[in-house]
Design a protein around this motif. Structure first.
Motif, PDB file in Angstrom:
ATOM      1  N   ALA A 169      44.554  34.788  65.233  1.00  0.00           N
ATOM      2  CA  ALA A 169      44.370  34.479  66.649  1.00  0.00           C
ATOM      3  C   ALA A 169      43.198  35.249  67.239  1.00  0.00           C
ATOM      4  N   SER A 170      42.839  36.384  66.628  1.00  0.00           N
ATOM      5  CA  SER A 170      41.692  37.171  67.093  1.00  0.00           C
ATOM      6  C   SER A 170      40.402  36.769  66.404  1.00  0.00           C
ATOM      7  N   GLY A 171      40.491  35.926  65.395  1.00  0.00           N
ATOM      8  CA  GLY A 171      39.293  35.480  64.693  1.00  0.00           C
ATOM      9  C   GLY A 171      39.478  35.541  63.190  1.00  0.00           C
ATOM     10  N   PRO A 172      38.710  34.738  62.444  1.00  0.00           N
ATOM     11  CA  PRO A 172      38.838  34.719  60.984  1.00  0.00           C
ATOM     12  C   PRO A 172      38.463  36.049  60.332  1.00  0.00           C
ATOM     13  N   ARG A 173      37.558  36.804  60.955  1.00  0.00           N
ATOM     14  CA  ARG A 173      37.170  38.083  60.349  1.00  0.00           C
ATOM     15  C   ARG A 173      38.354  39.043  60.321  1.00  0.00           C
ATOM     16  N   GLU A 174      39.102  39.111  61.410  1.00  0.00           N
ATOM     17  CA  GLU A 174      40.253  40.007  61.463  1.00  0.00           C
ATOM     18  C   GLU A 174      41.320  39.584  60.458  1.00  0.00           C
ATOM     19  N   CYS A 175      41.527  38.247  60.336  1.00  0.00           N
ATOM     20  CA  CYS A 175      42.478  37.745  59.336  1.00  0.00           C
ATOM     21  C   CYS A 175      42.027  38.118  57.931  1.00  0.00           C
ATOM     22  N   GLY A 176      40.741  37.935  57.639  1.00  0.00           N
ATOM     23  CA  GLY A 176      40.227  38.273  56.308  1.00  0.00           C
ATOM     24  C   GLY A 176      40.351  39.749  55.989  1.00  0.00           C
ATOM     25  N   ARG A 177      40.075  40.605  56.967  1.00  0.00           N
ATOM     26  CA  ARG A 177      40.194  42.043  56.728  1.00  0.00           C
ATOM     27  C   ARG A 177      41.640  42.438  56.465  1.00  0.00           C
ATOM     28  N   THR A 178      42.571  41.810  57.169  1.00  0.00           N
ATOM     29  CA  THR A 178      43.988  42.090  56.931  1.00  0.00           C
ATOM     30  C   THR A 178      44.378  41.734  55.505  1.00  0.00           C
ATOM     31  N   LEU A 179      43.932  40.560  55.037  1.00  0.00           N
ATOM     32  CA  LEU A 179      44.254  40.153  53.663  1.00  0.00           C
ATOM     33  C   LEU A 179      43.527  41.017  52.641  1.00  0.00           C
ATOM     34  N   LEU A 180      42.290  41.401  52.942  1.00  0.00           N
ATOM     35  CA  LEU A 180      41.518  42.214  51.995  1.00  0.00           C
ATOM     36  C   LEU A 180      42.165  43.567  51.760  1.00  0.00           C
ATOM     37  N   VAL A 181      42.750  44.139  52.792  1.00  0.00           N
ATOM     38  CA  VAL A 181      43.422  45.437  52.644  1.00  0.00           C
ATOM     39  C   VAL A 181      44.851  45.268  52.152  1.00  0.00           C
ATOM     40  N   GLY A 182      45.567  44.280  52.707  1.00  0.00           N
ATOM     41  CA  GLY A 182      46.991  44.162  52.423  1.00  0.00           C
ATOM     42  C   GLY A 182      47.314  43.614  51.052  1.00  0.00           C
ATOM     43  N   ALA A 183      46.531  42.655  50.543  1.00  0.00           N
ATOM     44  CA  ALA A 183      46.857  42.039  49.257  1.00  0.00           C
ATOM     45  C   ALA A 183      46.759  43.043  48.098  1.00  0.00           C
ATOM     46  N   PRO A 184      45.666  43.806  47.954  1.00  0.00           N
ATOM     47  CA  PRO A 184      45.645  44.800  46.869  1.00  0.00           C
ATOM     48  C   PRO A 184      46.727  45.865  47.017  1.00  0.00           C
ATOM     49  N   LEU A 185      47.008  46.277  48.253  1.00  0.00           N
ATOM     50  CA  LEU A 185      48.059  47.268  48.451  1.00  0.00           C
ATOM     51  C   LEU A 185      49.412  46.716  48.007  1.00  0.00           C
ATOM     52  N   GLY A 186      49.683  45.446  48.315  1.00  0.00           N
ATOM     53  CA  GLY A 186      50.932  44.841  47.863  1.00  0.00           C
ATOM     54  C   GLY A 186      51.012  44.770  46.357  1.00  0.00           C
ATOM     55  N   ALA A 187      49.893  44.449  45.691  1.00  0.00           N
ATOM     56  CA  ALA A 187      49.887  44.405  44.227  1.00  0.00           C
ATOM     57  C   ALA A 187      50.170  45.781  43.631  1.00  0.00           C
ATOM     58  N   VAL A 188      49.621  46.817  44.241  1.00  0.00           N
ATOM     59  CA  VAL A 188      49.858  48.186  43.744  1.00  0.00           C
ATOM     60  C   VAL A 188      51.330  48.572  43.924  1.00  0.00           C
ATOM     61  N   LEU A 189      51.895  48.276  45.074  1.00  0.00           N
ATOM     62  CA  LEU A 189      53.296  48.626  45.321  1.00  0.00           C
ATOM     63  C   LEU A 189      54.230  47.875  44.372  1.00  0.00           C
ATOM     64  N   ALA A 190      53.980  46.579  44.170  1.00  0.00           N
ATOM     65  CA  ALA A 190      54.832  45.802  43.271  1.00  0.00           C
ATOM     66  C   ALA A 190      54.697  46.296  41.838  1.00  0.00           C
ATOM     67  N   THR A 191      53.474  46.615  41.430  1.00  0.00           N
ATOM     68  CA  THR A 191      53.275  47.129  40.072  1.00  0.00           C
ATOM     69  C   THR A 191      53.982  48.462  39.880  1.00  0.00           C
ATOM     70  N   ALA A 192      53.889  49.324  40.889  1.00  0.00           N
ATOM     71  CA  ALA A 192      54.557  50.620  40.782  1.00  0.00           C
ATOM     72  C   ALA A 192      56.066  50.457  40.703  1.00  0.00           C
ATOM     73  N   ALA A 193      56.633  49.548  41.493  1.00  0.00           N
ATOM     74  CA  ALA A 193      58.079  49.343  41.457  1.00  0.00           C
ATOM     75  C   ALA A 193      58.523  48.775  40.114  1.00  0.00           C
ATOM     76  N   GLY A 194      57.768  47.806  39.601  1.00  0.00           N
ATOM     77  CA  GLY A 194      58.134  47.236  38.306  1.00  0.00           C
ATOM     78  C   GLY A 194      57.951  48.204  37.161  1.00  0.00           C
ATOM     79  N   THR A 195      56.879  48.989  37.203  1.00  0.00           N
ATOM     80  CA  THR A 195      56.630  49.971  36.144  1.00  0.00           C
ATOM     81  C   THR A 195      57.686  51.060  36.145  1.00  0.00           C
ATOM     82  N   ALA A 196      58.188  51.416  37.319  1.00  0.00           N
ATOM     83  CA  ALA A 196      59.252  52.420  37.387  1.00  0.00           C
ATOM     84  C   ALA A 196      60.498  51.961  36.644  1.00  0.00           C
ATOM     85  N   VAL A 197      60.710  50.655  36.594  1.00  0.00           N
ATOM     86  CA  VAL A 197      61.867  50.123  35.862  1.00  0.00           C
ATOM     87  C   VAL A 197      61.532  49.936  34.390  1.00  0.00           C
ATOM     88  N   ALA A 198      60.348  49.421  34.099  1.00  0.00           N
ATOM     89  CA  ALA A 198      59.990  49.096  32.719  1.00  0.00           C
ATOM     90  C   ALA A 198      59.538  50.307  31.928  1.00  0.00           C
TER      91      ALA A 198
END
Length: 458
Positions: A169-198
């Motif tokens: 709603a604030s513009g495509p740049r703000e949406c892109g920056r949110t995804l650019l930061v949030g997507a890799p962080l989510g991948a790291v968190l999911a990998t850490a959680a799965g690795t803790a089990v495996a």
């Protein structure tokens, strides 16, 4: 005059007399002198009937004639009127008023049929990668690690997607920056959680690959780049389709999914270059992260519900996953039909009744195809339908901004089913159906109350 014959004036604007006969029949007699002018005015009235009929004042007809380019000489010589306004008054009197119905407005919620079908397929196709790589990690801890990582990715992706849409709603740049930061962080968190089990080992690599893929796929889906995601999945789909006739080695089983993971990550990065290259929005407000929290909690609760059902009915997960395209299409149809119901009703009670009917119709349209799908795959229909009803109604409420109720209800249902699965005596379908059914009923009642108000659709 009176008697068997009578002459009566034909009207203020007509140069005619009406000859009334003894048997009450009338004959129109045109007075001599202006018949050619009168014929010209009649012809002009017939030509412009559709445009003169809606006029509520002769001045509107005068504006129409002026736009047609009628010169003063033409008005005098051809139509026999001293000026444009006199001719407009004559035309306005001749042509009866007609007010056509306004054009039906376009449906603002008309769904993209191809896109919804494609998204449904994209939700299911990644499962082929597990079919390929399964022999390499199919151990107790490997399955548990992938499940844990998948739940984290699912919850994080739901919250990130919502926040990205808010930032859009604030513009495509703000949406892109949110995804650019949030997507890799989510991948790291999911990998850490799965690795803790495996633990350390090959399974951790598959956990990382799954997490990276889900993060990249989330970016592409939020940005509406479904075709790019489909292109990235082509290697996995092609090799999986050849499995009945070809047994791939370990290198192919690991390398082909890795190729799709890399392709998805590259496609996501390329898709982000467009939004990030746009100009920043001046003074864009940054929404609070807590607004996206219930969406993440819903993703966690929904994921647990589906995975618990998949422990005993694996095909139920497949059916539910494939049905997500139809679910999204019906969300658009509900909104479109609700807007039409607003135009067709005049009282709150009438709209509430129509809204309830639309809700039941959409729910029936979503659940009906799942019955033959469950029978064909061997899944238990009752539990599948109840989970599907719960998920679709929760998504509907979320689409209208009601997020905490679906999150709490789905988490409570997942907790109840999980507790019963751990401590209960086997798989009691009655108790599980009671848990799923209670969640579906609570969400259905909430949807009826919330969406039955016209203000919810403003």
């Amino acid at each position: 005059m009176s008697g068997p014959l009578a002459l009566e004036p034909g009207g203020a604007a007509d140069d005619t007399l009406a000859l009334r006969l003894a048997d009450d029949r009338t004959i129109a007699l045109r007075l001599p002198g202006r018949s050619a002018h009168q014929d010209a005015v009649d012809a002009l009235a017939a030509e412009l009937t559709d445009r003169i009929g809606p006029a509520v004042h002769p001045y509107e007809v005068a504006a129409l004639l002026e736009s047609e380019g009628l010169a003063a000489e033409v008005v005098r010589d051809t139509y026999g009127h001293p000026d444009l306004f006199s001719l407009a008054a004559a035309l306005h009197e001749r042509v009866p008023r007609s007010f056509p119905e306004p054009p039906r407005p376009a449906d603002p919620w008309r769904p993209d049929h191809v896109r919804c079908a494609l998204r449904g397929a994209l939700f299911a196709l990644p499962g082929l990668a597990h079919l390929l790589t399964g022999p390499l990690w199919a151990t107790g801890r490997g399955v548990a690690a992938l499940v844990v990582a998948g739940l984290v990715s699912w919850a994080w992706g739901q919250a990130l997607g919502h926040r990205a849409y808010l930032r859009l709603a604030s513009g495509p740049r703000e949406c892109g920056r949110t995804l650019l930061v949030g997507a890799p962080l989510g991948a790291v968190l999911a990998t850490a959680a799965g690795t803790a089990v495996a633990g350390s080992g090959p399974t951790a690599l598959f956990v990382a690959g799954q997490s990276v893929y889900l993060a990249g796929a989330g970016v592409l889906l939020v940005l509406g780049r479904e075709r790019l995601l489909l292109a990235a999945l082509v290697p996995v789909v092609a090799v999986a389709a050849a499995l009945p006739w070809w047994e791939p080695g370990a290198l192919a089983r690991a390398g082909i999914p890795l190729l799709s993971v890399v392709g998805t990550a590259v496609a996501a990065g390329w898709a982000l270059t467009g939004p990030l290259a746009t100009a920043p929005a001046p003074g864009a407000a940054r929404p609070r992260p807590v607004l996206s929290l219930p969406y993440g909690l819903f993703g966690l609760g929904a994921g647990v519900l589906v995975l618990l059902e998949g422990r005993h009915q694996p095909y139920a997960v497949v059916v539910l996953t494939v049905s997500m395209g139809l679910a999204e299409w019906l969300l658009y149809r509900f909104r479109g039909m609700s807007v039409a119901a607003l135009r067709a009703t005049a009282t709150p009670a009438g709209f509430r009744l129509r809204s309830g009917g639309i809700l039941l119709l959409c729910l029936f349209a979503y659940l009906s195809p799942l019955v033959p799908a469950a029978l064909l795959t061997g899944a238990e229909p009752v539990g599948l339908l109840l989970i599907a009803a719960t998920l679709w109604t929760a998504l509907l409420l979320q689409a209208f901004g009601t997020a905490w109720v679906p999150a709490v209800v789905c988490l409570a249902a997942a907790g109840a089913v999980g507790a019963f699965t751990l401590i209960g005596p086997g798989r009691d379908l009655l108790v599980l159906s009671l848990c799923h059914g209670t969640a579906a009923v609570v969400l259905g009642v909430c949807a009826l109350r919330t969406l039955g108000r016209p203000s919810a659709h403003a």
